[in-house]
Design an enzyme around this catalytic site. Sequence first.
Site, PDB file in Angstrom:
ATOM      1  N   PHE A 193       0.646  -1.110   0.407  1.00 50.01           N
ATOM      2  CA  PHE A 193       0.750   0.288  -0.103  1.00 50.01           C
ATOM      3  C   PHE A 193       0.801   1.225   0.127  1.00 50.01           C
ATOM      4  O   PHE A 193       0.811   2.240  -0.951  1.00 50.01           O
ATOM      5  CB  PHE A 193      -0.788  -0.279   0.838  1.00 50.01           C
ATOM      6  CG  PHE A 193      -2.159   0.261   1.379  1.00 50.01           C
ATOM      7  CD1 PHE A 193      -2.269   2.223   1.021  1.00 50.01           C
ATOM      8  CD2 PHE A 193      -3.581  -0.439   1.723  1.00 50.01           C
ATOM      9  CE1 PHE A 193      -3.270   2.498   0.312  1.00 50.01           C
ATOM     10  CE2 PHE A 193      -4.394   0.922   0.791  1.00 50.01           C
ATOM     11  CZ  PHE A 193      -4.578   2.012   1.315  1.00 50.01           C
TER      12      PHE A 193
ATOM     13  N   GLU B 223       0.350   4.704  10.656  1.00 46.83           N
ATOM     14  CA  GLU B 223       0.160   3.088  11.479  1.00 46.83           C
ATOM     15  C   GLU B 223       1.158   3.891  12.761  1.00 46.83           C
ATOM     16  O   GLU B 223       1.604   3.871  13.308  1.00 46.83           O
ATOM     17  CB  GLU B 223       0.990   2.597   9.974  1.00 46.83           C
ATOM     18  CG  GLU B 223       1.091   1.052  10.412  1.00 46.83           C
ATOM     19  CD  GLU B 223       1.974   0.613   9.640  1.00 46.83           C
ATOM     20  OE1 GLU B 223       2.919   0.512   9.027  1.00 46.83           O
ATOM     21  OE2 GLU B 223       1.373  -1.021   9.881  1.00 46.83           O
TER      22      GLU B 223
ATOM     23  N   ARG C  86       7.090   0.468  17.828  1.00 44.32           N
ATOM     24  CA  ARG C  86       8.182   0.770  19.127  1.00 44.32           C
ATOM     25  C   ARG C  86       7.234   1.067  20.409  1.00 44.32           C
ATOM     26  O   ARG C  86       8.147   0.993  21.434  1.00 44.32           O
ATOM     27  CB  ARG C  86       9.024   2.056  18.558  1.00 44.32           C
ATOM     28  CG  ARG C  86       9.311   1.553  17.239  1.00 44.32           C
ATOM     29  CD  ARG C  86      10.443   2.766  17.120  1.00 44.32           C
ATOM     30  NE  ARG C  86      11.265   3.000  17.854  1.00 44.32           N
ATOM     31  CZ  ARG C  86      12.392   4.352  18.257  1.00 44.32           C
ATOM     32  NH1 ARG C  86      11.647   5.201  17.561  1.00 44.32           N
ATOM     33  NH2 ARG C  86      13.215   4.597  19.043  1.00 44.32           N
TER      34      ARG C  86
ATOM     35  N   ARG D 172      -4.542  -1.827  -8.237  1.00 41.79           N
ATOM     36  CA  ARG D 172      -4.795  -3.174  -7.281  1.00 41.79           C
ATOM     37  C   ARG D 172      -6.503  -3.891  -7.289  1.00 41.79           C
ATOM     38  O   ARG D 172      -6.726  -4.243  -6.218  1.00 41.79           O
ATOM     39  CB  ARG D 172      -4.384  -2.167  -6.094  1.00 41.79           C
ATOM     40  CG  ARG D 172      -3.382  -1.415  -5.411  1.00 41.79           C
ATOM     41  CD  ARG D 172      -2.225  -2.634  -6.186  1.00 41.79           C
ATOM     42  NE  ARG D 172      -0.928  -1.510  -5.580  1.00 41.79           N
ATOM     43  CZ  ARG D 172       0.290  -1.993  -5.323  1.00 41.79           C
ATOM     44  NH1 ARG D 172       0.371  -3.721  -5.668  1.00 41.79           N
ATOM     45  NH2 ARG D 172       1.333  -1.947  -4.730  1.00 41.79           N
TER      46      ARG D 172
END
Length: 248
Positions: free
Chosen positions: A92, A103, A107, A202
């Site tokens: 994407f 996103e 972490r 896509r």
Amino acid sequence: MTHTPDSAESAPVSFRGEVTVELVKHSAADSDVLWAARVSTAGEQSLEELQKDPERSKGLINFLMRDRHGSPFEHNSMTFFISAPIFVFREFMRHRVGWSYNEESGRYRQLEPVFYVPGASRKLVQQGRPGKYEFVEGTPAQHELTSRAMEDSYRQAYAAYQEMLAAGVAREVARAVLPVGLYSSMYATCNARSLMHFLGLRTQHEQAKVPSFPQREIEMVGEQMEAHWARLMPLTYAAFNANGRIAP
Ligand SMILES: Cc1cc2nc3c(=O)[nH]c(=O)nc-3n(C[C@H](O)[C@H](O)[C@H](O)COP(=O)(O)OP(=O)(O)OC[C@H]3O[C@@H](n4cnc5c(N)ncnc54)[C@H](O)[C@@H]3O)c2cc1C
């Protein structure tokens, strides 16, 4: 399909075979295209003026699409919340132009143990050559093997991840053992023009002039975005299809 293993000894891992796309925010209508295009010839116009002749509106949008006057399709915005495996997001995020992404972090938070296992309808066997693939049904044995191999591997990987976290290893280090079948989530914001370019590449569609051969899982995301967009901008959507699904 969502199921959680019932064995008490198993890692608390769950498996999914679908993706989800939620339209969380939008400012997108066919009138945005008309408004942007008509400034060329008529200057600023009210919404009432823009909408008073539907046939003319339809014709103008079709003309813009056919002759690839793309910029009027940029004055709108759609934000999607997408939940899909990491390998889908890798594909994407290759779409650089007219897209914004945020996103979830591996972490700053512990990653949830949700992994992709293809559903029963996912065609498992690839035939043909690069650029001209065809996928056909897998046998029950291939489905069983795929589910078993993936689930075992995911459980083992997530157990290793948890073991490292429990021992005090940082999340950003421990996550290296997690595979690309792990689900992630992101916001993706686009406009109709960048979405059309994405959909042209896509998704597979009978009206596409230029065929594409996307991976099924990103296509599943594309199909859901397309359904949301089609409701917001029906004239633009119809013109996109009528003109071979090539982004202007
Ligand atoms: C079926 C399929 C298979 C693929 N396989 C692979 C693969 O094996 N390996 C791989 O690495 N990628 C692969 N990709 C990704 C592909 O190469 C593109 O990166 C991706 O489709 C995004 O397309 P894009 O660059 O047109 O989109 P965007 O990045 O959104 O760009 C949109 C448009 O802007 C223009 N543009 C953007 N950046 C530039 C630039 N730097 N210079 C000039 N013009 C620019 C181009 O006109 C481009 O079409 C695949 C894509 C598909 C659909």
